[in-house]
Each structure stands twice: as C-alpha cells, then as structure tokens.
Scaffold this motif. Structure first.
Motif, PDB file in Angstrom:
ATOM      1  N   GLN A 154      -2.775  -9.755   3.946  1.00 13.16           N
ATOM      2  CA  GLN A 154      -3.426  -9.548   2.653  1.00 13.16           C
ATOM      3  C   GLN A 154      -4.331  -8.327   2.677  1.00 13.16           C
ATOM      4  O   GLN A 154      -4.401  -7.563   1.701  1.00 13.16           O
ATOM      5  N   VAL A 155      -5.024  -8.097   3.785  1.00 18.53           N
ATOM      6  CA  VAL A 155      -5.869  -6.912   3.914  1.00 18.53           C
ATOM      7  C   VAL A 155      -5.011  -5.642   3.894  1.00 18.53           C
ATOM      8  O   VAL A 155      -5.353  -4.645   3.252  1.00 18.53           O
ATOM      9  N   VAL A 156      -3.884  -5.689   4.591  1.00 14.14           N
ATOM     10  CA  VAL A 156      -2.970  -4.549   4.615  1.00 14.14           C
ATOM     11  C   VAL A 156      -2.444  -4.252   3.213  1.00 14.14           C
ATOM     12  O   VAL A 156      -2.426  -3.095   2.760  1.00 14.14           O
ATOM     13  N   LEU A 157      -2.007  -5.299   2.514  1.00 13.19           N
ATOM     14  CA  LEU A 157      -1.478  -5.108   1.163  1.00 13.19           C
ATOM     15  C   LEU A 157      -2.553  -4.575   0.218  1.00 13.19           C
ATOM     16  O   LEU A 157      -2.278  -3.708  -0.622  1.00 13.19           O
ATOM     17  N   ARG A 158      -3.777  -5.075   0.330  1.00 12.75           N
ATOM     18  CA  ARG A 158      -4.862  -4.596  -0.528  1.00 12.75           C
ATOM     19  C   ARG A 158      -5.144  -3.113  -0.252  1.00 12.75           C
ATOM     20  O   ARG A 158      -5.331  -2.333  -1.197  1.00 12.75           O
ATOM     21  N   ALA A 159      -5.206  -2.750   1.030  1.00 12.50           N
ATOM     22  CA  ALA A 159      -5.461  -1.350   1.366  1.00 12.50           C
ATOM     23  C   ALA A 159      -4.346  -0.448   0.849  1.00 12.50           C
ATOM     24  O   ALA A 159      -4.592   0.660   0.361  1.00 12.50           O
ATOM     25  N   GLY A 160      -3.096  -0.923   0.929  1.00 10.62           N
ATOM     26  CA  GLY A 160      -1.984  -0.146   0.401  1.00 10.62           C
ATOM     27  C   GLY A 160      -2.067   0.025  -1.107  1.00 10.62           C
ATOM     28  O   GLY A 160      -1.839   1.108  -1.647  1.00 10.62           O
ATOM     29  N   HIS A 161      -2.430  -1.064  -1.792  1.00 12.75           N
ATOM     30  CA  HIS A 161      -2.580  -1.003  -3.249  1.00 12.75           C
ATOM     31  C   HIS A 161      -3.655  -0.001  -3.641  1.00 12.75           C
ATOM     32  O   HIS A 161      -3.483   0.818  -4.559  1.00 12.75           O
ATOM     33  N   ASN A 162      -4.777  -0.036  -2.917  1.00 16.00           N
ATOM     34  CA  ASN A 162      -5.887   0.855  -3.239  1.00 16.00           C
ATOM     35  C   ASN A 162      -5.559   2.315  -2.948  1.00 16.00           C
ATOM     36  O   ASN A 162      -6.196   3.217  -3.500  1.00 16.00           O
ATOM     37  N   ALA A 163      -4.581   2.563  -2.081  1.00 18.54           N
ATOM     38  CA  ALA A 163      -4.224   3.934  -1.712  1.00 18.54           C
ATOM     39  C   ALA A 163      -3.212   4.562  -2.660  1.00 18.54           C
ATOM     40  O   ALA A 163      -2.969   5.770  -2.592  1.00 18.54           O
ATOM     41  N   LEU A 164      -2.598   3.759  -3.531  1.00 20.16           N
ATOM     42  CA  LEU A 164      -1.582   4.304  -4.433  1.00 20.16           C
ATOM     43  C   LEU A 164      -2.220   5.189  -5.494  1.00 20.16           C
ATOM     44  O   LEU A 164      -3.252   4.835  -6.072  1.00 20.16           O
ATOM     45  N   PRO A 165      -1.634   6.344  -5.781  1.00 24.56           N
ATOM     46  CA  PRO A 165      -2.186   7.207  -6.837  1.00 24.56           C
ATOM     47  C   PRO A 165      -2.104   6.549  -8.208  1.00 24.56           C
ATOM     48  O   PRO A 165      -3.006   6.697  -9.027  1.00 24.56           O
ATOM     49  N   PRO A 167      -1.162   2.647  -9.282  1.00 25.62           N
ATOM     50  CA  PRO A 167      -0.752   1.328  -8.764  1.00 25.62           C
ATOM     51  C   PRO A 167       0.187   0.596  -9.711  1.00 25.62           C
ATOM     52  O   PRO A 167      -0.131  -0.472 -10.235  1.00 25.62           O
ATOM     53  N   GLU A 168       1.335   1.176  -9.926  1.00 21.18           N
ATOM     54  CA  GLU A 168       2.321   0.556 -10.799  1.00 21.18           C
ATOM     55  C   GLU A 168       3.659   0.484 -10.075  1.00 21.18           C
ATOM     56  O   GLU A 168       4.045   1.411  -9.358  1.00 21.18           O
ATOM     57  N   LEU A 169       4.389  -0.589 -10.285  1.00 21.70           N
ATOM     58  CA  LEU A 169       5.712  -0.754  -9.694  1.00 21.70           C
ATOM     59  C   LEU A 169       6.712   0.104 -10.465  1.00 21.70           C
ATOM     60  O   LEU A 169       6.507   0.377 -11.646  1.00 21.70           O
ATOM     61  N   PRO A 170       7.840   0.517  -9.851  1.00 24.72           N
ATOM     62  CA  PRO A 170       8.231   0.188  -8.468  1.00 24.72           C
ATOM     63  C   PRO A 170       7.526   1.076  -7.438  1.00 24.72           C
ATOM     64  O   PRO A 170       7.209   2.225  -7.720  1.00 24.72           O
ATOM     65  N   VAL A 171       7.286   0.495  -6.258  1.00 21.82           N
ATOM     66  CA  VAL A 171       6.640   1.195  -5.158  1.00 21.82           C
ATOM     67  C   VAL A 171       7.474   0.994  -3.904  1.00 21.82           C
ATOM     68  O   VAL A 171       7.892  -0.133  -3.606  1.00 21.82           O
ATOM     69  N   THR A 172       7.736   2.076  -3.183  1.00 24.93           N
ATOM     70  CA  THR A 172       8.472   2.006  -1.922  1.00 24.93           C
ATOM     71  C   THR A 172       7.493   2.203  -0.775  1.00 24.93           C
ATOM     72  O   THR A 172       6.699   3.157  -0.781  1.00 24.93           O
ATOM     73  N   VAL A 173       7.545   1.313   0.208  1.00 26.04           N
ATOM     74  CA  VAL A 173       6.629   1.327   1.344  1.00 26.04           C
ATOM     75  C   VAL A 173       7.439   1.292   2.630  1.00 26.04           C
ATOM     76  O   VAL A 173       8.450   0.583   2.726  1.00 26.04           O
ATOM     77  N   ILE A 174       7.010   2.047   3.629  1.00 26.84           N
ATOM     78  CA  ILE A 174       7.612   2.004   4.967  1.00 26.84           C
ATOM     79  C   ILE A 174       6.734   1.138   5.865  1.00 26.84           C
ATOM     80  O   ILE A 174       5.508   1.209   5.809  1.00 26.84           O
ATOM     81  N   GLN A 175       7.373   0.292   6.680  1.00 26.80           N
ATOM     82  CA  GLN A 175       6.662  -0.560   7.641  1.00 26.80           C
ATOM     83  C   GLN A 175       7.130  -0.242   9.051  1.00 26.80           C
ATOM     84  O   GLN A 175       8.333  -0.133   9.301  1.00 26.80           O
ATOM     85  N   THR A 176       6.196  -0.150   9.990  1.00 26.95           N
ATOM     86  CA  THR A 176       6.566  -0.100  11.403  1.00 26.95           C
ATOM     87  C   THR A 176       6.392  -1.492  11.999  1.00 26.95           C
ATOM     88  O   THR A 176       5.746  -2.362  11.411  1.00 26.95           O
ATOM     89  N   ALA A 177       6.960  -1.698  13.196  1.00 26.05           N
ATOM     90  CA  ALA A 177       6.876  -3.014  13.863  1.00 26.05           C
ATOM     91  C   ALA A 177       7.201  -4.118  12.873  1.00 26.05           C
ATOM     92  O   ALA A 177       6.526  -5.152  12.819  1.00 26.05           O
TER      93      ALA A 177
END
Length: 357
Positions: A154-165, A167-177
């Motif tokens: 949830q912290v990761v998702l919140r930080a990602g949301h806050n970083a979007l220029p 914050p509207e869908l659709p959004v493509t995200v890359i994940q490692t591990a």
C-alpha cells in the motif's frame, strides 16, 4: 522430544530464537528456552501462542546489522534480541483491561503485528490493539504474512500514485522482483484499480513460475539478452512514469532508460549488487523515492482499516497471491534461513510451531 513437546511438559518455559550480537543469521542465532514470566501480558496485552511467522528479507538484514534493514540498535548485555514482527496464532491469555473490553477471547485465532518484535518464539506478548481476527477461510500460512507485506504494498502504491504527473488511468508501471511476496500483492491490488503491470524477474524459470501462478500481465526475465527491448515492446506507445523497484543496485541504470522524463523509481529494497549511476537523474528530472512499510502508520485510521479489509478479502478470494515457499519448525531455523536467502524461491518462508498442545 520436540521443543513443543518439552514446552507441554514444562509450561514454565517457552522456545525462542535469539541473538546477542549482529552478524550472519545462521551464525549468531540460537534456539533457547526462556521463562514464561517474560511474556506475561500486561493489562492491555494478549499472550498469543504463535503457530507461524514469516522470514522477511528485512528480518535477516536486521539480524546481520546491515544498514539496508534499518538502524541496528545496540543489544544490551544479558538481554538478547528475538527477531520477527508479525505472526498468527491463538490467544492463550488476556490482560485484565483487554478481557473486560470483550473484543477478543481466549482461544481465538488472530494475526498480529508486534512493534517490539519477538515473534520468532512459541509465545509472544502483543498489545491487543495490534490483533486482527482471522476468519476461518484464511489459513495460518496466509494470515502469518498479510500485515507487513500488505502495508508495504500500500505504501508503494501510494508513492507511485503521488509521483504520477496526472493521476488518471490508464497507467503503465514496471515492477522489479515481481515474484517477491510484496510485489505479488502490488500486482493483485494494482490490477484491481486498473494499473497495467510489466513485471520483471531475474530468471526465465522464475518468469515461467510467476506466469503460471499469477497470470495476467507480461513477465520478462532480466537474464535474457535484450530484455529492455522486450519491455519497450510491452510498453508500446504508453509512457512509464513510475517503476516499482525492490532490487536497486546497478539495475537502476537499466530501469531509468525505460522511464519517461520526470519519472520516479519507487524503491523499497536493495537486494541487487553494484551501485547505480544517478548522474543522469537531474538532467531528465528523474526522482528516486525510497519507502518503508512503517509509513503506513501515517495513513488515516479509515485508510488503514480499508487496507486491512482489502487484504483480508484478497486472502479469501485469491490465497495464491500469498505464496508459500516452504515451512520449517523453529528448530530448523538455519535451513529456513538458507531457503529464505536463496535465489529462485516463490513466496514466503515460514517458521512454524504447534498450537493447542
């Protein structure tokens, strides 16, 4: 006679794993017996007989005194430290105030987060406010790993949301591990809110395993030559403003080439080797945002409840998201640590002990 059988015969002691110094976990940890007086619950506490508890990467880093696991507080002489911050078990005893509140009962199955640690033991003293009731349809193996991993997700998702220029869908995200326990939850929760995930793992075998156990979005192995081009092909014309990263190290250099200008790497782990070259971040307006699961405590109480409810619903509907790599009794903790530290595992390694003897 097993340690659990010994405890049944001698209720004055319990079994714990502890260390008096920092170092390699397999070397500094010891299996010991401690007096039950150490876990006698206070008025606002519960005594929980713990059945299962996870081995998180952060647990091992903390035992090693590695700065990636947080600040290593001095261990006082004569007061060894027992690792572990979460688990699941059965309430054995309630403190006087806790019993009067009637929210929980002796014999009830609960999962919990302990701010003082000490869950790598057969008994743990836990503040009642940290207990969460476990429904019958959620297994101990799943319940044991829900809290910290879901908080981190949830912290990761919140930080990602806050970083979007925007914050509207659709959004493509890359994940490692992407096969890690936290990233599996990020994938499941991200799909629920409409994110498009491009998942990276280290090996082709890991990619095949993840695709089979958690299908739905592309999985690419970074050991393959030209993997960045595979990612770009999966991206198509869609920009990537956020990368969720649990690897760090030199891999960050490869990741930033996939980010749009002004993008952000949200990092919560540093399992990779080497050092990234961040000299290109400023010219492109890139950001590197480190997060830790304890930031979840800053969310509103309503948000925290919503997240716990969401996690419990996910555990009921899709328990395969909370994969189990292996289970080991406390006495076999060295084998468990070796498994948890090794490459290619799929899911969480659990330390187990019997309940209800």
């Amino acid at each position: 006679m097993s340690s659990d059988q010994k405890e049944a015969a001698n209720v004055g002691v319990f079994t714990a794993i502890e260390h008096a110094e920092y170092g390699h976990p397999a070397s500094v940890l010891r299996l010991v017996e401690r007096p039950m007086s150490e876990v006698e619950p206070g008025p606002h506490d519960a005594l929980v007989r713990v059945s299962k508890r996870p081995i998180h990467p952060g647990d091992l880093l903390m035992i090693a005194g590695d700065k990636r696991g947080g600040r290593a507080a001095p261990i006082p002489a004569g007061a060894p430290r027992t690792p572990g911050f979460e688990g699941v078990g059965v309430i054995e005893k309630l403190g006087s105030n806790a019993a009067h509140q009637g929210q929980f009962a002796v014999g009830q199955r609960v999962m919990f987060l302990s701010g003082t640690g000490r869950t790598w033991a057969t008994y743990s003293k836990v503040p009642v406010t940290s207990l969460v009731a476990v429904p019958d349809e959620v297994s101990d193996a799943v319940a044991a790993q829900i809290l910290i991993n879901t908080m981190t997700a949830q912290v990761v998702l919140r930080a990602g949301h806050n970083a979007l220029p925007v914050p509207e869908l659709p959004v493509t995200v890359i994940q490692t591990a992407a096969g890690s326990s936290v990233m599996r939850i990020v994938t499941a929760l991200g799909q629920k809110i409409g994110l498009t995930m491009i998942r990276l793992v280290r090996t082709r075998a890991g990619a095949e395993l993840l695709e089979a156990s958690l299908p739905g979005t592309p999985v690419i192995a970074t050991e393959a030559s030209g993997w960045q081009e595979q990612v770009r092909s999966a991206m198509g014309s869609r920009p990537v403003h956020v990368i969720f990263d649990a690897v760090g190290g030199a891999l960050v250099d490869d990741l930033t080439s996939l980010l749009s200008d002004g993008g952000t790497v949200v990092n919560f782990g540093w399992l990779g080797t080497g050092a990234p070259d961040l000299s290109g971040f400023a010219p492109r307006g890139l950001a590197f945002k480190g997060v830790v699961f304890t930031e979840w405590m800053n969310f509103s109480l309503a948000e925290q409840k919503q997240h716990r409810d969401m996690a419990m619903q996910l555990a009921k509907e899709a328990p395969h998201v909370f994969a189990i790599a292996g289970e080991y009794p406390l006495a076999d903790f060295r084998k468990a640590i070796e498994h948890a530290s090794g490459p290619g595992k799929n899911g969480v390694v659990l330390l187990t002990s019997q309940v209800g003897l």
